[in-house]
Design a protein around this motif. Sequence first.
Motif, PDB file in Angstrom:
ATOM      1  N   ALA A 128       0.863  -1.182  -0.039  1.00 13.44           N
ATOM      2  CA  ALA A 128       0.151   0.007  -0.166  1.00 13.44           C
ATOM      3  C   ALA A 128       0.851   1.392  -0.019  1.00 13.44           C
ATOM      4  CB  ALA A 128      -0.830  -0.110   1.056  1.00 13.44           C
ATOM      5  N   LEU A 129       1.549   1.312  -1.126  1.00 11.11           N
ATOM      6  CA  LEU A 129       2.590   2.394  -1.273  1.00 11.11           C
ATOM      7  C   LEU A 129       2.069   3.486  -2.185  1.00 11.11           C
ATOM      8  CD1 LEU A 129       5.923   0.675  -1.589  1.00 11.11           C
ATOM      9  CD2 LEU A 129       4.965   1.326   0.445  1.00 11.11           C
ATOM     10  N   SER A 130       1.627   3.053  -3.087  1.00  7.76           N
ATOM     11  CA  SER A 130       1.064   4.238  -4.150  1.00  7.76           C
ATOM     12  C   SER A 130      -0.249   4.655  -4.062  1.00  7.76           C
ATOM     13  CB  SER A 130       1.190   3.485  -5.527  1.00  7.76           C
ATOM     14  OG  SER A 130       2.407   3.243  -5.904  1.00  7.76           O
ATOM     15  N   THR A 156      -6.152   6.689   1.483  1.00 12.81           N
ATOM     16  CA  THR A 156      -6.590   5.710   0.440  1.00 12.81           C
ATOM     17  C   THR A 156      -5.247   5.646  -0.364  1.00 12.81           C
ATOM     18  OG1 THR A 156      -8.788   6.734   0.559  1.00 12.81           O
ATOM     19  CG2 THR A 156      -8.073   5.250  -1.799  1.00 12.81           C
ATOM     20  N   LYS A 157      -5.178   4.289  -0.602  1.00 13.37           N
ATOM     21  CA  LYS A 157      -4.098   3.537  -1.520  1.00 13.37           C
ATOM     22  C   LYS A 157      -4.597   3.014  -2.723  1.00 13.37           C
ATOM     23  CE  LYS A 157      -0.547   4.917   1.089  1.00 13.37           C
ATOM     24  NZ  LYS A 157       0.502   5.725   0.363  1.00 13.37           N
ATOM     25  N   PHE A 158      -3.775   3.084  -3.849  1.00  8.80           N
ATOM     26  CA  PHE A 158      -4.149   2.346  -5.041  1.00  8.80           C
ATOM     27  C   PHE A 158      -2.867   1.426  -5.367  1.00  8.80           C
ATOM     28  CE2 PHE A 158      -5.644   1.691  -9.644  1.00  8.80           C
ATOM     29  CZ  PHE A 158      -6.777   1.100  -9.154  1.00  8.80           C
ATOM     30  N   TYR A 159      -3.208   0.647  -6.506  1.00  8.27           N
ATOM     31  CA  TYR A 159      -2.199  -0.280  -6.994  1.00  8.27           C
ATOM     32  C   TYR A 159      -1.776  -1.225  -5.664  1.00  8.27           C
ATOM     33  CZ  TYR A 159      -2.029   2.659 -11.021  1.00  8.27           C
ATOM     34  OH  TYR A 159      -2.304   3.329 -12.290  1.00  8.27           O
ATOM     35  N   THR A 192      -9.741  -1.690   4.948  1.00  3.93           N
ATOM     36  CA  THR A 192     -10.831  -2.229   3.974  1.00  3.93           C
ATOM     37  C   THR A 192     -10.071  -2.358   2.660  1.00  3.93           C
ATOM     38  OG1 THR A 192     -12.727  -0.937   4.961  1.00  3.93           O
ATOM     39  CG2 THR A 192     -12.937  -1.833   3.034  1.00  3.93           C
ATOM     40  N   ARG A 193     -10.175  -3.632   2.071  1.00  6.16           N
ATOM     41  CA  ARG A 193      -9.423  -4.038   0.850  1.00  6.16           C
ATOM     42  C   ARG A 193     -10.308  -4.063  -0.139  1.00  6.16           C
ATOM     43  NH1 ARG A 193      -6.264  -8.820   3.417  1.00  6.16           N
ATOM     44  NH2 ARG A 193      -8.180  -9.139   4.747  1.00  6.16           N
ATOM     45  N   GLY A 208      -5.930  -3.592  -6.542  1.00  3.70           N
ATOM     46  CA  GLY A 208      -6.957  -2.592  -6.323  1.00  3.70           C
ATOM     47  C   GLY A 208      -6.752  -1.454  -5.196  1.00  3.70           C
ATOM     48  N   THR A 209      -7.850  -1.065  -4.505  1.00  5.54           N
ATOM     49  CA  THR A 209      -7.606  -0.079  -3.634  1.00  5.54           C
ATOM     50  C   THR A 209      -7.592  -0.544  -2.170  1.00  5.54           C
ATOM     51  OG1 THR A 209      -9.187   1.542  -4.935  1.00  5.54           O
ATOM     52  CG2 THR A 209      -9.122   2.091  -2.713  1.00  5.54           C
ATOM     53  N   THR A 210      -7.255  -0.215  -1.212  1.00  7.68           N
ATOM     54  CA  THR A 210      -6.932  -0.307   0.153  1.00  7.68           C
ATOM     55  C   THR A 210      -7.226   1.141   0.925  1.00  7.68           C
ATOM     56  OG1 THR A 210      -5.613  -2.177  -0.020  1.00  7.68           O
ATOM     57  CG2 THR A 210      -5.723  -1.174   2.139  1.00  7.68           C
TER      58      THR A 210
END
Length: 407
Positions: A128-130, A156-159, A192-193, A208-210
């Motif tokens: 959950a870096l990007s 909120t993270k993506f990728y 939440t994943r 996806g999103t976390t």
Amino acid sequence: MTETEAAFPAPSSPSYAALAERFRPIFRRIATDAIQREAERILPYEPIAWLKAAGFGALRIPVSDGGLGATIPELMGLMIELSAADSNVTQALRAHFGAVEDILAAGRSDRRARWLPRFVAGDLVGSALSEAAGNTLGSFETVLKAEGDILRLSGTKFYTTGTLYADWVHFAAELDGEIRSGFISATAEGVTRHDDWSGFGQKLTGSGTTVFDNAPVFPEDVFAFDARSKYRTAFYQLVHLATLSGIGRAAARDLTDQVAGRRRAYSHGAAGTVQTDPQVLQVVGHVRSLAYAAAAITLQTAQATQAVYDLSIGGKAEEADAATIISEISVDQAQPVVAKLVLEATETLFDALGASSTIRATALDRHWRNARTLSSHNPLIYKQRIVGDYAVNGTAPPSFWMVGGVG
């Protein structure tokens, strides 16, 4: 491994054969249902659980610490074989192995003592870096705030590749204006994943999103963003090379199987059967050669990253810094070439087959889609410029890549 499969490159170390023998039955099991998972969008929870139970996540951990003691080239060799079975699974585990390298690079520390036993027990890490929203280039909107004896993570993270299958999530966030990195339980309150990755390739990687909503983090699991392995950039891209190489190998395998099993031939073909048609056989040979070259380049490149690790744990900091630059340049040189080799292989295979090869049940298109998606990470157009700048001007490559808004 059959004699035909043995014609592909593999690490030449004595221990690789034993490691491969341990995991090849699982790789074959994973490959069995790979097309069904792709067609029906079945997330690979089971394949990852099989690997987890067999100790795959502890490959790089030294034997003295309970792991399997694989070198980086040996790890990449196994990743190539796993990717030939299902490249989604390899990609989903990329963040985990990157996190393991960071802990190994920490030396005999509290971090190492805290995390290596968890990895040996089978715990996996997702990413959950990007961010893909409004963060400014060089910063993160995700933040950590102190609350008593713990920290709270929000953002909120993506990728977030691999988070769906992980026990822990490796995150990056800002704490008091400085970037920090850390681990948080994937099942902690406020985490939440989402399975909302919509790319046309690598569909099952959980990328996806976390979302973190005031999620609790232990202070001892937070560390400086640059307190990671020197070779982290090269390592993460090396995993991409291994995954691409495995896709090329899968394309060569599936093409071979398709040609060997065909019972129809063209009236204007060069032989009475497809299996003896020299033009068809030439395509098969070409695709295999492309896959061979991709794997050979990847395994050679892995040796440069192993050199950084060896120097780092040997306490040779200055030499490790110099080797880090060589490692990153080696990967940057390899990536555009490996990507082109595999993209050509996954497109060219159709030249040896008829229109029936485009039927969805064959899923041959997945190889190109997956390779194209992987090749779009960290744009290839920048790699050759970085290499050229180093060659001509001695400019060191960037140590870490980020994406964000500039206006």
